[in-house]
Enzyme design. Structure first.
Site, short mmCIF file in Angstrom:
data_model
loop_
_atom_site.label_atom_id
_atom_site.label_comp_id
_atom_site.label_asym_id
_atom_site.label_seq_id
_atom_site.Cartn_x
_atom_site.Cartn_y
_atom_site.Cartn_z
N ASP A 49 8.76 -35.19 17.00
CA ASP A 49 7.63 -34.76 16.18
C ASP A 49 8.03 -34.66 14.70
OD1 ASP A 49 6.35 -34.51 18.58
OD2 ASP A 49 5.94 -32.36 18.39
N HIS A 202 12.65 -33.01 17.15
CA HIS A 202 12.01 -33.18 15.84
C HIS A 202 12.84 -34.09 14.95
CE1 HIS A 202 10.18 -29.53 17.48
NE2 HIS A 202 9.14 -29.79 16.70
#
Length: 244
Positions: A49, A202
């Site tokens: 992400d 991430h």
């Protein structure tokens, strides 16, 4: 006799409680048999992400290329400008691309369902500007658990969106400066015993140690025989059970 009946009663209450609390937190797929069968193979989806970022996303792409593994990147639309080359690289190297809102600003995103959908559409259009495709796989910032209900899900489906949460992760979203060794330990522990893993990490520029931990994480799941896949339109949706 009364004691046995009383004990039996409390056991029934206990098991009913376990059943209810477990169901509230279970992951729901739109086609669980398709998701979990696949010739009895263990399957893992590596997902990242908050990209694209100029440094860390490129570092992660380097590792994925070295390890011959494909992943899925959930993009923040506002991060695309200035990182167009990174987005193009994600696409050209065969990774999957999803939507993670345009602003990633909590109050703005969740001010209304329409605001949420507008953010996803805006991100899809920004991605289309750069690489000529309009992704429709989405991920809720912070996960869908507190925000998704059945009516909202219908509205998302009417806009051709498909929702993907996760069932394993490392803490790089909240503690990005933990050591690579700590992230690797988390990744090994949190995926233990799960045959079908959607793994959250991430790739913003603060996530340097995520990229450093990634080779060990990939090698661990390779040794266990996991098949690495990307999330596509054909992947069964994967989300926490929506509220009514």
């Amino acid at each position: 006799m009364k004691r046995k009946i009383k004990t039996l009663f409390f056991l029934l209450i206990f098991f009913a409680y376990i059943l209810v609390t477990t169901s509230n937190y279970s992951i729901k797929t739109s086609n669980s048999k398709a998701a979990f069968s696949s010739a009895n193979k263990n399957i893992i989806y590596l997902t990242f992400d908050d990209g694209p970022s100029s440094i860390v996303t490129n570092n992660i792409l380097d590792v994925l290329k070295e390890q011959n593994v494909k992943a899925t990147f959930f993009i923040i639309g506002n991060n695309v400008k200035g990182s167009e080359d990174v987005l193009k690289r994600i696409y050209k190297e065969g990774h999957s691309i999803g939507l993670h809102t345009y602003s990633h600003q909590y109050k703005q995103i969740y001010s209304s369902e329409n605001s949420f959908i507008e953010e996803m559409i805006k991100t899809s259009e920004e991605i289309n500007r750069v690489i000529g495709i309009k992704p429709n796989i989405i991920r809720f910032p912070y996960g869908s658990n507190c925000y998704l209900n059945n009516d909202f899900l219908v509205k998302l489906h009417n806009n051709n969106f498909k929702v993907y949460d996760w069932n394993a992760s490392i803490s790089d979203g909240t503690k990005p400066y933990s050591s690579p060794e700590e992230f690797a330990k988390e990744a090994i522990a949190r995926g233990s015993g799960i045959p079908y893993i959607v793994f959250l990490m991430h790739c913003n520029n603060i996530n340097v140690n995520t990229s450093k931990a990634l080779p060990q994480i990939i090698q661990h799941y390779k040794k266990l025989g996991y098949e690495f896949r990307t999330i596509t339109n054909n992947t069964p949706e994967f989300y926490w059970r929506p509220s009514k």
